[in-house]
Design an enzyme around this catalytic site. Structure first.
Site, PDB file in Angstrom:
ATOM      1  N   ASP A   7       0.875  -1.177   0.000  1.00 13.72           N
ATOM      2  CA  ASP A   7       0.000   0.000   0.000  1.00 13.72           C
ATOM      3  C   ASP A   7       0.914   1.230   0.000  1.00 13.72           C
ATOM      4  O   ASP A   7       2.141   1.103  -0.185  1.00 13.72           O
ATOM      5  CB  ASP A   7      -0.990  -0.023   1.182  1.00 13.72           C
ATOM      6  N   CYS A  64       3.417  -2.834   3.909  1.00 11.18           N
ATOM      7  CA  CYS A  64       2.504  -1.743   4.274  1.00 11.18           C
ATOM      8  C   CYS A  64       3.245  -0.905   5.307  1.00 11.18           C
ATOM      9  O   CYS A  64       4.466  -0.985   5.387  1.00 11.18           O
ATOM     10  CB  CYS A  64       1.144  -2.262   4.752  1.00 11.18           C
ATOM     11  N   THR A  66       3.363  -1.096   8.602  1.00  2.62           N
ATOM     12  CA  THR A  66       4.000  -1.932   9.628  1.00  2.62           C
ATOM     13  C   THR A  66       4.254  -3.363   9.171  1.00  2.62           C
ATOM     14  O   THR A  66       4.956  -4.103   9.860  1.00  2.62           O
ATOM     15  CB  THR A  66       3.084  -2.023  10.858  1.00  2.62           C
ATOM     16  N   GLY A  67       3.617  -3.774   8.106  1.00  2.76           N
ATOM     17  CA  GLY A  67       3.639  -5.187   7.685  1.00  2.76           C
ATOM     18  C   GLY A  67       2.515  -5.981   8.326  1.00  2.76           C
ATOM     19  O   GLY A  67       2.215  -7.109   7.908  1.00  2.76           O
ATOM     20  N   HIS A  97      11.528 -22.916   9.689  1.00  2.84           N
ATOM     21  CA  HIS A  97      10.600 -23.641  10.556  1.00  2.84           C
ATOM     22  C   HIS A  97       9.137 -23.564  10.113  1.00  2.84           C
ATOM     23  O   HIS A  97       8.385 -24.509  10.324  1.00  2.84           O
ATOM     24  CB  HIS A  97      10.711 -23.125  12.000  1.00  2.84           C
ATOM     25  N   ARG A 108       7.309   1.788   7.527  1.00  2.00           N
ATOM     26  CA  ARG A 108       7.477   2.802   8.579  1.00  2.00           C
ATOM     27  C   ARG A 108       8.280   2.252   9.748  1.00  2.00           C
ATOM     28  O   ARG A 108       8.458   2.940  10.761  1.00  2.00           O
ATOM     29  CB  ARG A 108       6.103   3.292   9.046  1.00  2.00           C
ATOM     30  N   HIS A 132       9.359 -30.055  11.293  1.00  3.43           N
ATOM     31  CA  HIS A 132       8.634 -28.819  10.992  1.00  3.43           C
ATOM     32  C   HIS A 132       7.553 -29.037   9.939  1.00  3.43           C
ATOM     33  O   HIS A 132       6.556 -28.324   9.908  1.00  3.43           O
ATOM     34  CB  HIS A 132       9.613 -27.727  10.561  1.00  3.43           C
ATOM     35  N   ARG A 135       4.300 -29.920  11.548  1.00  6.11           N
ATOM     36  CA  ARG A 135       3.639 -28.758  12.164  1.00  6.11           C
ATOM     37  C   ARG A 135       2.977 -27.867  11.112  1.00  6.11           C
ATOM     38  O   ARG A 135       1.870 -27.358  11.330  1.00  6.11           O
ATOM     39  CB  ARG A 135       4.671 -27.966  12.988  1.00  6.11           C
TER      40      ARG A 135
HETATM   41  C1  RB5 Z   1      -1.858   2.891   6.342  1.00  5.36           C
HETATM   42  O1  RB5 Z   1      -1.888   4.145   6.917  1.00  5.36           O
HETATM   43  C2  RB5 Z   1      -1.475   1.837   7.372  1.00  5.36           C
HETATM   44  O2  RB5 Z   1      -2.549   1.636   8.232  1.00  5.36           O
HETATM   45  C3  RB5 Z   1      -1.078   0.565   6.690  1.00  5.36           C
HETATM   46  O3  RB5 Z   1      -0.017   0.808   5.836  1.00  5.36           O
HETATM   47  C4  RB5 Z   1      -0.615  -0.577   7.569  1.00  5.36           C
HETATM   48  O4  RB5 Z   1       0.406  -0.144   8.432  1.00  5.36           O
HETATM   49  C5  RB5 Z   1      -1.647  -1.322   8.264  1.00  5.36           C
HETATM   50  O5  RB5 Z   1      -1.345  -2.292   8.989  1.00  5.36           O
END
Ligand code: RB5
Length: 151
Positions: A7, A64, A66-67, A97, A108, A132, A135
């Protein structure tokens, strides 16, 4: 073939990872987004996850802010094991694993260099299999509701 998507929050690290893939001569399909305009991450997580689950692509990389959002969305698709990683050890171990097939990274939380390093570890580390494998198969049984646990 590697599926890649993001994104707006992950756009810059996705482009850096594409530079790495180009330099390595690795084929990829970019599912977007293609600029930093605000978009909804589940759309791109879905496209990448479906391409991996269908076998069109071997592995996926999703970025994104944070991922986390893309990992939650991608893990809704049967057969997807998406892992958020922010350190090299986790990127290695989720291949060895968990046989993770989608790597999720945060634009970010990581700089371009670290994101590229984690992508390279993820793409170059094989699954250990052995105990593994059992699992990982249990995860599939949870997904299809056939996993019986004696409590
Ligand atoms: C977008 O602002 C943000 O929410 C998205 O990139 C992501 O971090 C969501 O988990």
């Amino acid at each position: 073939m590697i599926a890649i998507g993001c994104d707006h929050g992950g756009f810059e690290i996705k482009e850096a990872i594409k530079d790495y893939l180009n330099n390595e001569g690795l084929e990829y399909r970019d599912f977007g987004t293609y600029n930093t305009d605000c978009v909804d991450y589940p759309v791109f997580a879905y496209k990448v996850a479906k391409s991996v689950a269908s076998g069109e692509c071997e592995r996926g990389i999703l970025c994104c802010g944070t991922g986390i959002g893309v990992s939650i969305a991608a893990n809704k698709i049967k057969g997807i094991r998406a892992a958020v990683c922010s350190d090299e050890f986790s990127a290695e171990m989720t291949r060895r694993h968990n046989d993770a097939n989608v790597l999720c990274l945060g634009g970010r939380t990581l700089d371009k260099k670290k994101a590229t390093l984690l992508a390279s570890v993820f793409l170059n580390t094989p699954f250990d299999s052995g105990r593994h494998k059992v699992r990982v198969e249990q995860i599939l049984k949870i997904e299809d509701g056939t996993f019986k646990v004696d409590l």
